[in-house]
Design a protein around this motif. Structure first.
Motif, PDB file in Angstrom:
ATOM      1  N   ARG A 254      -1.473   5.867  -0.402  1.00  0.00           N
ATOM      2  CA  ARG A 254      -2.017   5.336  -1.642  1.00  0.00           C
ATOM      3  C   ARG A 254      -1.296   5.939  -2.856  1.00  0.00           C
ATOM      4  O   ARG A 254      -0.883   5.226  -3.764  1.00  0.00           O
TER       5      ARG A 254
ATOM      6  N   ARG B  76      -3.995  -0.991  -3.572  1.00  0.00           N
ATOM      7  CA  ARG B  76      -5.008  -1.371  -2.566  1.00  0.00           C
ATOM      8  C   ARG B  76      -4.605  -2.654  -1.854  1.00  0.00           C
ATOM      9  O   ARG B  76      -4.655  -2.744  -0.636  1.00  0.00           O
TER      10      ARG B  76
ATOM     11  N   GLU C 251      -3.804  -3.203   2.123  1.00  0.00           N
ATOM     12  CA  GLU C 251      -4.474  -4.205   2.956  1.00  0.00           C
ATOM     13  C   GLU C 251      -3.440  -5.096   3.633  1.00  0.00           C
ATOM     14  O   GLU C 251      -3.504  -5.357   4.832  1.00  0.00           O
TER      15      GLU C 251
ATOM     16  N   GLY D 137      -5.260  -0.128   5.982  1.00  0.00           N
ATOM     17  CA  GLY D 137      -6.537   0.139   5.321  1.00  0.00           C
ATOM     18  C   GLY D 137      -7.160   1.482   5.659  1.00  0.00           C
ATOM     19  O   GLY D 137      -7.553   2.221   4.768  1.00  0.00           O
TER      20      GLY D 137
ATOM     21  N   ALA E  26      -5.061   4.966   4.301  1.00  0.00           N
ATOM     22  CA  ALA E  26      -4.543   5.038   2.938  1.00  0.00           C
ATOM     23  C   ALA E  26      -4.387   6.475   2.451  1.00  0.00           C
ATOM     24  O   ALA E  26      -3.520   6.773   1.645  1.00  0.00           O
TER      25      ALA E  26
END
Lengths: 309, 386
Positions: free
Chosen positions: A99, A119, A123, A128, A131
């Motif tokens: 992230r 984000r 995805e 997911g 992250a």
């Protein structure tokens, strides 16, 4: 970009030397929008150097051209803003999470809501649940997916991929190429360097470069046709002994074992025909075959070696 | 081509990129726990180690006594001296001629001379004087003992001076201890050393933090990606320096706290001036480090360059030797170094209560140095891999 030029990369006469050694010599190439352009050639042939010159990381000694309509010598900043470059070596921050890496890139490219965009990218990558894992802890295949995701997050118009699938398993490679085709379908132009023939065959167009020279370009079919190589497939016993003999036979330019068979190729069709007749026997069956891409490249490489090295 | 759409918001976009690097560096800093711990531990440890090593408060110092009185009072005085733990009475002298050779040879740090008729003069209220000669060549060595001596002197005869002599037990004491510091009468080392240490420690730590910042990215391969992004050298530099300036602020706070409460060095001047000028000094050193990291080819080289810079900073800045005492060429070199100017600033603010107005030339020198270092860094920063 409403008036996007049809030719995305258009460079002429690029030269680059390092410490007096010519790495790229008089290279010209064009790449059209929405195409996947494969860049092939042996190690040290100047693929990486060419890619770096296209995205402004290296300044050519001479030559000029445009990338996305911007001058590669003076408008590197505009090019960088619109280009995603995936380096050969994993070059995201290993000590940042997935992230954090993506958010960093979002901010550098000035994306409006970098957290949301990160984000989305996570995805899209199917990362997911991970992250907040450090990027350095990912496996090779995931690193490569992340690197691609990071490249396309700022929505570039051109993607430069330097041996993106080196050291990645076949399944991950297949997925990767599906993704590349999807992106090209959406209008992204892709220049990808590779050593894998199956990947070369998945490109719309390929360019073959050796010792800094562009040796061939076109579709796979065009390149095979241009090569004017005649090929025979030999099957039988004791092929290992035959290899050495054929290598020194005039008219034979390339001999390569493929499993239980032997690929024999030559540029002079008539001469090779004579060789086939001469060595044919009940134990050795010679069959005419179309050359494959690998035959063509290996032949080109050996010729280039004679000419330039 | 259509007109470039993002032109009007040039400055915010630039700040955004700077902020991107800033956040990234902070995260990396936080994650690199060892470095982070070192950053906090180094200044405190160094200050305490150096501070105490230099400012140690040695006890049991060799002492000689020349007792010309041989009274109960003089013996009590000598016993009390021993009781302070600071004085180790090794020699009982018989004649004044014996004093100087002992001091010169360094055999004793103190000589206590009790005059003839001390007890009688004391009783007569004539305020007799005891002479204490201290070897102040190493002022730190004798300061603690001298203080203890004064404290002791006031009380030593309280119990004896009862009854008919009670009138003498007034304060101040009915006699005098004359401390004669030899060789270095005004040596206030502690006050001199601790502010200097503030500067030295900040130089070392700040320098090393940024000296690795660019070379590390080059060695890890992340520089190639960074350069392929639309970000310019100034944005990268400021984004990399700012997080460490925050660390520097933290270090400064720790050091100032330790200086005040462990070493009792007061900040006489304005605290705001101290903070502002120290931050300028911190940024100056971060800029030098960053400049090194743009020149060095690898992290080892960057470290070597840092030490190459650090050594003259210690030797020629006035930290080790008095600046005015150095030869001209050394002073010239010293004048380039940020530490030289900061030492004047920090001593001025902490000890003398100097303000901005008194320190303009040193502040200007620090500012000019920072600007020059940053300019070199931006010019040296390789925007391409050529």
């Amino acid at each position: 970009m409403s008036e996007a030029p049809e030719i995305v990369i258009d460079v002429r006469g690029l030269n680059k030397s390092f410490d007096g050694k010519r790495v790229v010599e008089d290279l010209s190439m064009q790449v059209r929008r929405g195409r996947i352009h494969g860049f092939l050639g042996p190690n040290g042939s100047g693929k990486t150097t060419t890619i770096r010159m296209l995205c402004g990381l290296l300044t050519p000694d001479s030559g000029d051209g445009t990338c996305l309509g911007f001058d590669i010598l003076t408008q590197q900043r505009e090019i960088k803003r619109r280009t995603g470059y995936m380096t050969q070596r994993f070059s995201l921050y290993a000590d940042l999470t997935i992230r954090e890496n993506l958010e960093f890139i979002g901010r550098v490219y000035g994306l409006r809501d970098s957290a949301a965009r990160a984000r989305e990218a996570i995805e899209r990558l199917g990362l997911g649940g991970r992250a907040d894992q450090l990027a350095g802890e990912l496996s090779g295949g995931w690193k490569q997916r992340l690197a691609l995701g990071a490249c396309i997050m700022p929505k570039p118009e051109l993607l430069l991929l330097d041996e993106p699938t080196a050291g990645v398993d076949p399944k991950a490679r297949r997925d990767f190429w599906d993704e590349i085709h999807q992106l090209a379908h959406e209008g992204l132009t892709v220049l990808v360097s590779t050593h894998y023939m199956d990947e070369a065959e998945r490109c719309h167009e390929i360019a073959y470069i050796a010792y800094g020279h562009l040796l061939a370009r076109g579709t796979v079919a065009e390149i095979i046709a241009q090569s004017q190589l005649s090929t025979f497939v030999v099957s039988g016993d004791n092929l290992a002994g035959l290899v050495e003999t054929l290598k020194h036979t005039p008219g034979v330019d390339m001999v390569a074992p493929f499993g239980a068979k032997l690929h024999v190729a030559g540029r002079d069709a008539a001469a090779l025909e004579r060789v086939a007749k001469q060595f044919s026997s009940p134990e050795l069956v010679w069959e005419r075959d179309a050359p494959n891409l690998e035959d063509v490249f290996i032949d080109m490489m050996s010729r280039a070696q004679d000419n330039y090295s | 081509m259509s007109a470039a759409p993002e032109k009007p918001s040039l400055l915010p976009a630039s700040l955004e990129r700077l902020y991107a690097v800033f956040v990234k560096e902070l995260i990396q800093l936080r994650r690199d726990r060892l470095t982070f711990a070192t950053m906090i531990a180094i200044p405190v440890m160094q200050l305490i180690l150096f501070g105490f090593a230099i400012n140690s408060d040695p006890k049991h110092l060799p002492t000689a006594v020349l007792d010309n009185d041989h009274s109960a009072f003089s013996r009590l005085f000598i016993t009390s001296l021993k009781a302070t733990d600071y004085f180790d009475i090794r020699y009982a002298l018989a004649a004044p001629e014996q004093i100087d050779p002992l001091l010169l040879a360094g055999d004793v740090n103190f000589v206590v001379e009790i005059p003839q008729d001390f007890a009688r003069n004391l009783a007569a209220g004539e305020n007799p004087a005891i002479l204490v000669i201290a070897d102040a060549a190493d002022p730190t060595a004798v300061n603690g003992a001298a203080m203890a001596l004064n404290g002791m002197a006031a009380q030593v005869f309280t119990r004896e001076l009862l009854g008919p002599l009670h009138r003498l037990s007034s304060k101040p004491a009915p006699y005098e201890v004359r401390l004669q510091k030899r060789y270095n009468p005004a040596g206030e080392t502690r006050l001199n050393i601790v502010p200097g240490l503030v500067g030295t420690i900040l130089t070392l730590t700040m320098l090393i933090f940024t000296a690795l910042s660019v070379t590390r990215e080059v060695e890890r391969g992340t520089m190639e990606s960074l350069l392929a992004m639309p970000i310019n050298p100034v944005e990268i530099m400021l984004g990399k320096i700012l997080p460490y300036a925050m660390v520097g602020f933290l270090q400064m706070a720790l050091i100032a706290f330790a200086a005040r409460f462990i070493f009792n060095v007061p900040v006489v001047g304005n605290l705001g001036t101290f903070v502002a000028l120290t931050m300028l000094f911190i940024v100056a050193n971060l800029s030098v480090g960053y400049t090194f990291s743009t020149i060095a080819k690898n992290q080892l080289q960057a470290m070597q360059m840092s030490f190459f810079f650090f050594l003259p900073s210690i030797l020629l800045s006035g930290f080790m030797f008095p600046f005015r005492g150095m030869p001209d060429w050394a002073q010239d070199i010293g004048s380039i170094l940020p530490l030289t100017h900061y030492l004047r600033i920090v001593r001025g603010v902490m000890l003398k209560g100097a303000g901005f107005a008194d320190l303009t030339s040193d502040t200007a020198a620090l500012g000019a140095f920072t600007l020059a270092a940053m300019t070199i860094a931006v010019l040296r920063f390789r925007q391409t891999l050529d």
